[in-house]
Design a protein around this motif. Structure first.
Motif, PDB file in Angstrom:
ATOM      1  N   MET A  86       0.835  -1.205   0.000  1.00  0.00           N
ATOM      2  CA  MET A  86       0.000   0.000   0.000  1.00  0.00           C
ATOM      3  C   MET A  86       0.866   1.250   0.000  1.00  0.00           C
ATOM      4  O   MET A  86       1.882   1.314   0.694  1.00  0.00           O
ATOM      5  N   PHE A  88       0.548   5.439   0.537  1.00  0.00           N
ATOM      6  CA  PHE A  88      -0.358   6.390   1.181  1.00  0.00           C
ATOM      7  C   PHE A  88      -0.181   7.802   0.615  1.00  0.00           C
ATOM      8  O   PHE A  88       0.895   8.165   0.144  1.00  0.00           O
ATOM      9  N   LEU A  93       6.694   7.373   5.319  1.00  0.00           N
ATOM     10  CA  LEU A  93       8.021   6.768   5.472  1.00  0.00           C
ATOM     11  C   LEU A  93       8.407   6.845   6.941  1.00  0.00           C
ATOM     12  O   LEU A  93       7.868   7.664   7.692  1.00  0.00           O
ATOM     13  N   ALA A 106      11.194  -4.204   6.896  1.00  0.00           N
ATOM     14  CA  ALA A 106      10.143  -5.226   6.919  1.00  0.00           C
ATOM     15  C   ALA A 106      10.613  -6.527   6.271  1.00  0.00           C
ATOM     16  O   ALA A 106      10.200  -7.614   6.674  1.00  0.00           O
ATOM     17  N   ARG A 154       9.631   0.794  -1.174  1.00  0.00           N
ATOM     18  CA  ARG A 154       9.532   0.062   0.091  1.00  0.00           C
ATOM     19  C   ARG A 154       8.459  -1.020   0.001  1.00  0.00           C
ATOM     20  O   ARG A 154       8.656  -2.151   0.456  1.00  0.00           O
ATOM     21  N   SER A 155       7.320  -0.665  -0.594  1.00  0.00           N
ATOM     22  CA  SER A 155       6.251  -1.659  -0.762  1.00  0.00           C
ATOM     23  C   SER A 155       6.676  -2.769  -1.706  1.00  0.00           C
ATOM     24  O   SER A 155       6.422  -3.945  -1.446  1.00  0.00           O
ATOM     25  N   MET A 158       8.600  -5.952  -0.702  1.00  0.00           N
ATOM     26  CA  MET A 158       7.918  -7.087  -0.101  1.00  0.00           C
ATOM     27  C   MET A 158       7.337  -8.001  -1.191  1.00  0.00           C
ATOM     28  O   MET A 158       6.647  -8.971  -0.884  1.00  0.00           O
TER      29      MET A 158
END
Ligand code: ADP
Ligand code: MG
Lengths: 247, 281
Positions: A86, A88, A93, A106, A154-155, A158
């Protein structure tokens, strides 16, 4: 398995106290499909996509992501969050961590990826959003557009199957919107399944397979972009399009 | 610096004004303190003069330390100070631990956990500290078979832990909601989220009030003299009983407490400044 939809939202209702925020919402997203959701402020767009990764709980109906039903089961919630990334409006951050650490955290904690692999993957995605040279900076030292691209990287670290975007360019200065949309367009062309809440209609025309218009908690219109822009079925959609396309 | 400075000063301005207010409050404190000290000195001197007090400052240094054959021998007051510092440091660690657990319980979804934390905080803050020390010594230490030293440490930690809990809770609540949402959407569990995302951001906010807790601990540690722990206050009382030098010894003891608490405050102010400016905040 592959012909089940990536996301199926069926007859979902949700209330905030007495306020009925989602009303019988249906939305099916096939694998690789790009859906753009638009509608006036307060119509429930954020709430809808936040239900998909359980940042909000729906009260009625069912949400199934990649065959996993979203219910009370913590394993199901964890499994769905593994598949869904996700982005935003406010980037969100982690301000106390470098760009690289934002992308590594993560992976190492939730996935138990060895740090070296996590860093390599982080650099790979930072290169993909075109800011590998900022890896050692802190988010506060970057422009809004750069921060949002880091949030996307960053998303992606994953390796989600679906990406949700909640007005990713609304908090940006106009000159930075394009750099973020370009990254999102690349991502769309790479075959990622995406749901984007945005009012960037240029982007929508270019990448959307399906346009969804929401108003007062309902999906008012849901059609392919050609039809959606040329011949909207409802008056409400037409009014809304006139409004946002006129400026 | 321009862009980064703007962005972050905007988002962190509540914290900055809070830090500035805390600094100004400390400056005012210091000025008031100096004025009071001068007034006090005047009163003490006048009083001593009126009662024909026989000042014997020259007898005080031996209670601090002596040098015999090039070897330093600690006097009773410094030995007492070391006990006071040990008690304060251990109590601070325990208070931070109590505070953290209590704060997390108060923030948790569990009604039982929240009620427990709430009950502890209200009891600790609303009963006299001396009573808590006595309860720990005569009841809890007796049941658990712990020494009077640890009874003192734990009772102080029990009392200050309640304040630490509220400070930690306030710091956690001051971290923006989006940080939780980002962590959850990345699949981080509650433990990792607290450790890696929330607490590191809450820590700078908690630092100044936590320094206040530490200063309070040093001061309140004098209450353990009630259970005959040989801390600075107890040693002072023993010396006064032996020598009748009430003015010199109590003033020296007060001076030692002041040196400790004031240098703690200054150290934290410096730390806060450095921590605050690192990373372009
Ligand atoms: N946590 C909440 N509690 C109560 N009301 C909320 C909450 N979040 C959103 N709302 C309300 O729900 C409505 C829909 O919000 P949202 O989904 O954010 O709309 P949109 O993203 O389309 O602007 C708004 O009227 C908003 O005020
Ligand atoms: Mg919204």
């Amino acid at each position: 398995m592959t012909d089940t939809p990536m996301i199926a939202v069926r007859s979902v209702n949700k209330w905030f106290g007495a306020f009925h925020v989602l009303k019988d919402v249906d939305l099916v997203v096939q694998r690789g499909q790009k859906v753009v959701v638009c509608g006036p402020s307060g119509s429930g767009k954020s709430t809808l996509i936040r239900c998909i990764n359980r940042l909000e709980e729906h009260d009625e109906g069912e949400i199934i992501v990649d065959g996993i039903r979203l219910d009370e089961s913590l394993e199901h919630i964890a499994a769905i969050r593994r598949e869904v990334g996700m982005v935003f409006q406010q980037f969100n951050l982690f301000p106390h961590l470098t760009v690289l650490e934002n992308c590594v955290l993560a992976q190492v904690r939730a996935r138990k990826t060895p740090r070296a692999d996590a860093e390599a993957r982080a650099m790979q995605y930072l290169a993909r959003v075109r800011i590998p040279e900022q890896a050692s900076k802190y988010p506060g030292q970057l422009s809004g557009g750069q921060q949002q691209r880091v949030a996307i990287a960053r998303s992606l670290c994953m390796e989600p199957k679906v990406m949700l975007f909640d007005e990713p360019t609304s908090a940006l200065d106009p000159e930075m919107i394009k750099e973020v949309l370009d990254v999102m367009t690349d991502l769309a062309q790479s075959g990622m399944t995406m749901i984007c809440v945005t009012h960037e209609m240029g982007f929508a025309r270019k990448v959307a397979d399906l346009m969804v218009f929401m108003d007062h908690g309902r999906v008012v219109e849901s059609s392919p972009p050609a039809e959606f822009f040329a011949a909207p079925r409802s008056d409400r959609t037409r009014q809304f399009l006139d409004q946002i396309l006129s400026h | 610096m321009t862009k980064a400075g703007q962005g972050s000063s905007q988002s962190l301005s509540p914290r900055e004004t809070r830090a500035r207010r805390a600094r100004r409050a400390r400056a005012l404190d210091a000025a008031l303190f100096a004025a009071c000290l001068a007034a006090l000195a005047w009163i003490v001197l006048r009083g001593a003069q009126a009662m024909g007090y026989n000042w014997q400052w020259f007898r005080v240094p031996r209670y601090l330390w002596r040098i015999v054959d090039g070897e330093v021998i600690l006097g009773a007051l410094i030995k007492g100070l070391i006990v006071t510092l040990q008690i304060s440091a251990l109590a601070m660690l325990c208070a931070a631990a109590f505070g953290l657990v209590t704060a997390l319980l108060r923030l948790s979804r569990s009604p039982v956990g929240r009620a427990l934390a709430y009950g502890y905080i209200e009891i600790a803050r609303n009963t006299p500290l001396l009573l808590q020390v006595l309860v720990f010594y005569f009841i809890i230490a007796y049941i658990l078979g712990i020494s009077r030293f640890w009874a003192g440490v734990l009772s102080l930690a029990f009392y200050e832990g309640a304040f630490a809990a509220e400070i930690i809770r306030g710091g956690v609540l001051a971290v923006r909601k989006g940080q939780w949402e980002a962590a959850r959407s990345l699949g981080l569990g509650p433990f990792d989220t607290y450790r890696d995302v929330i607490l590191p951001q809450a820590l700078p906010l908690m630092l100044p009030p936590m320094a206040g807790v530490l200063v309070n601990l040093v001061k309140h540690s004098s209450i353990v003299s009630a259970i005959a722990i040989f801390d600075l206050t107890t040693e002072g009382r023993t010396i006064v009983a032996d020598t009748f030098m009430a003015f010199e010894i109590w003033l020296t003891v007060a001076g030692i407490y002041l040196v400790i608490t004031l240098s703690l405050s200054l150290a934290v102010a410096g730390l806060e400044r450095r921590y605050g400016f690192a990373r372009g905040h």
